[in-house]
Design a protein around this motif. Structure first.
Motif, mmCIF file in Angstrom:
data_model
loop_
_atom_site.group_PDB
_atom_site.id
_atom_site.type_symbol
_atom_site.label_atom_id
_atom_site.label_comp_id
_atom_site.label_asym_id
_atom_site.label_seq_id
_atom_site.Cartn_x
_atom_site.Cartn_y
_atom_site.Cartn_z
ATOM 1 N N LEU A 148 0.870 -1.175 0.000
ATOM 2 C CA LEU A 148 0.000 0.000 0.000
ATOM 3 C C LEU A 148 0.914 1.234 0.000
ATOM 4 C CD1 LEU A 148 -2.484 -1.390 2.653
ATOM 5 C CD2 LEU A 148 -3.070 -0.883 0.277
ATOM 6 N N ARG A 149 1.266 1.697 -1.189
ATOM 7 C CA ARG A 149 2.380 2.636 -1.358
ATOM 8 C C ARG A 149 2.332 3.835 -0.423
ATOM 9 N NH1 ARG A 149 2.367 5.965 -6.689
ATOM 10 N NH2 ARG A 149 0.958 7.169 -5.352
ATOM 11 N N ASP A 150 1.232 4.596 -0.456
ATOM 12 C CA ASP A 150 1.183 5.807 0.362
ATOM 13 C C ASP A 150 1.098 5.486 1.853
ATOM 14 O OD1 ASP A 150 1.319 7.160 -2.002
ATOM 15 O OD2 ASP A 150 -0.654 8.116 -1.860
ATOM 16 N N LEU A 151 0.362 4.441 2.213
ATOM 17 C CA LEU A 151 0.265 4.058 3.621
ATOM 18 C C LEU A 151 1.594 3.511 4.149
ATOM 19 C CD1 LEU A 151 -3.244 2.348 3.837
ATOM 20 C CD2 LEU A 151 -2.567 4.513 4.873
ATOM 21 N N ASP A 152 2.372 2.872 3.284
ATOM 22 C CA ASP A 152 3.633 2.256 3.710
ATOM 23 C C ASP A 152 4.799 3.232 3.769
ATOM 24 O OD1 ASP A 152 2.603 -0.339 3.985
ATOM 25 O OD2 ASP A 152 2.899 -0.789 1.867
ATOM 26 N N GLN A 153 4.605 4.442 3.301
ATOM 27 C CA GLN A 153 5.705 5.401 3.257
ATOM 28 C C GLN A 153 6.242 5.682 4.659
ATOM 29 O OE1 GLN A 153 4.708 9.050 1.295
ATOM 30 N NE2 GLN A 153 6.746 9.927 1.524
ATOM 31 N N ILE A 154 7.572 5.628 4.793
ATOM 32 C CA ILE A 154 8.220 5.900 6.073
ATOM 33 C C ILE A 154 8.193 7.404 6.345
ATOM 34 C CG2 ILE A 154 10.313 5.664 7.453
ATOM 35 C CD1 ILE A 154 9.120 2.978 6.745
ATOM 36 N N LEU A 155 7.683 7.788 7.526
ATOM 37 C CA LEU A 155 7.576 9.194 7.898
ATOM 38 C C LEU A 155 8.821 9.650 8.661
ATOM 39 C CD1 LEU A 155 3.847 9.118 9.083
ATOM 40 C CD2 LEU A 155 4.725 9.665 6.794
ATOM 41 N N ASP A 156 8.869 10.930 8.953
ATOM 42 C CA ASP A 156 10.044 11.494 9.631
ATOM 43 C C ASP A 156 10.288 10.876 11.000
ATOM 44 O OD1 ASP A 156 10.503 13.142 7.480
ATOM 45 O OD2 ASP A 156 9.513 14.892 8.363
ATOM 46 N N ASP A 157 9.211 10.434 11.673
ATOM 47 C CA ASP A 157 9.365 9.835 13.003
ATOM 48 C C ASP A 157 9.582 8.323 12.931
ATOM 49 O OD1 ASP A 157 6.881 8.976 12.220
ATOM 50 O OD2 ASP A 157 5.817 9.695 14.009
#
Length: 331
Positions: A148-157
């Motif tokens: 799930l590309r957008d959901l799986d994106q690693i965030l800054d935290d």
């Protein structure tokens, strides 16, 4: 568990275009396509369809994203045919519905050519807190984490939006169940680790478990009970709240957060009984979720999953051979 009832099935909604081959071609070689079929696929679609066809009687709620196109209309039509609500299927107006060309050789494996479409655009805004607070469902199932590309994106935290969505469901009192998929992803283990503390039951096959835990063993030892148990414990140690379940062709291992392990051996079908492997893991997941919902023992939940999976193997599409008879003796 509570007076809640039912399962939300969220995540990948896909149209599977299945092509049956008599053999797999060499590079640059032509091979004829025999039987062709079209069906709704992806973790939540296969799980919810299997649960409906098993006649579990549970309230079932689709949740995900589709395009405003022929494939999206097909998914809605199939949901209505099964008596499922479609309000949880969000239309993405500027992208196609996800679809997969599945190349299947009877009695062998299958290969997927996947176009992510609307699934890639599913995001945290599509999992509003109010949806979970207003539902009477018991279980929130998400499949597939890491696809799930957008959901799986690693965030800054170092978290992900998928983890945030699962946490919203957990905070609202739902039991959270997450399924993985066999895909090469550079952040596979990070995505799983981020979500784990908000997951009650984590489900995977042996390949996915090895990726999630960084296990490097040869093919012969990857599926033995000891390795499966060690990998399951490794994922429990990531913070999973109740249990990790790893399934493969030969056996299923369930390890709970108390360190107790349950191993159930599987008697495989004969090759001539198998029409396609497509969706067998999802069918297993559906039977397992039914067992979890009904508060069955780990062994009985696994048996329900295995019975559903073996029924699935007898059909060309993921769910075409599923019927209530598959689990009748195990209810």
């Amino acid at each position: 568990m509570t007076d809640r009832s039912g399962i939300i099935c969220a995540g990948n909604w896909i149209v599977d275009l299945i092509h049956e081959l008599d053999r797999w071609p060499n590079e640059s070689e032509l091979v004829r396509i025999g039987t062709q079929a079209r069906g709704v696929g992806g973790g939540p679609a296969n799980v919810i369809t299997t649960l409906a066809k098993l006649e579990t009687g549970l309230p079932l709620y689709p949740m995900g994203a589709i395009g405003e196109d022929e494939y999206g209309a097909f998914i809605r039509k199939e949901c209505r045919r099964l008596g499922l609500p479609t309000s949880g299927l969000i239309s993405k107006t500027d992208v196609a519905t996800a679809h997969t060309h599945v190349m299947s050789v009877a009695g062998q494996s299958r290969t997927f050519f996947y176009q992510g479409g609307a699934n890639d655009r599913l995001n945290i805004a599509d999992f509003p807190e109010g949806t979970f607070k207003d539902t009477s469902a018991l279980i929130f199932y998400l499949g597939y984490l890491t696809l799930l590309r957008d959901l799986d994106q690693i965030l800054d935290d170092n978290s992900t939006n998928a983890a945030g969505g699962i946490r919203r469901a957990q905070n609202a009192g739902l039991v959270t169940c997450v399924d993985l998929v066999s895909i090469h992803h550079p952040d596979f283990s990070r995505i799983v680790s981020s979500a784990a503390p908000f997951v009650d039951f984590l489900i995977s096959n042996e390949i996915e478990a090895a990726q999630a835990t960084g296990t490097k063993v040869n093919a012969e030892t990857l599926t033995n009970a000891q390795t499966l148990t060690q990998m399951a414990q490794g994922m429990v140690d990531l913070g999973v709240r109740k249990a990790v379940i790893i399934h493969c062709v030969d056996r299923v291992v369930w390890v709970d957060t108390n360190g107790e392990a349950f191993v159930v051996e599987i008697e495989p079908l004969r090759p001539e009984e198998i029409a396609s492997n497509l969706g067998a893991g999802d069918a297993f997941c559906a039977g397992l979720l039914y067992g979890i919902h009904e508060n069955r023992s780990p062994e009985r939940a696994i048996q329900l999953g295995n019975a559903a999976a073996q029924a699935s193997l007898k059909g060309l599409t993921a769910t075409s051979a599923i019927s209530a008879a598959a689990i009748e003796s195990l209810r």
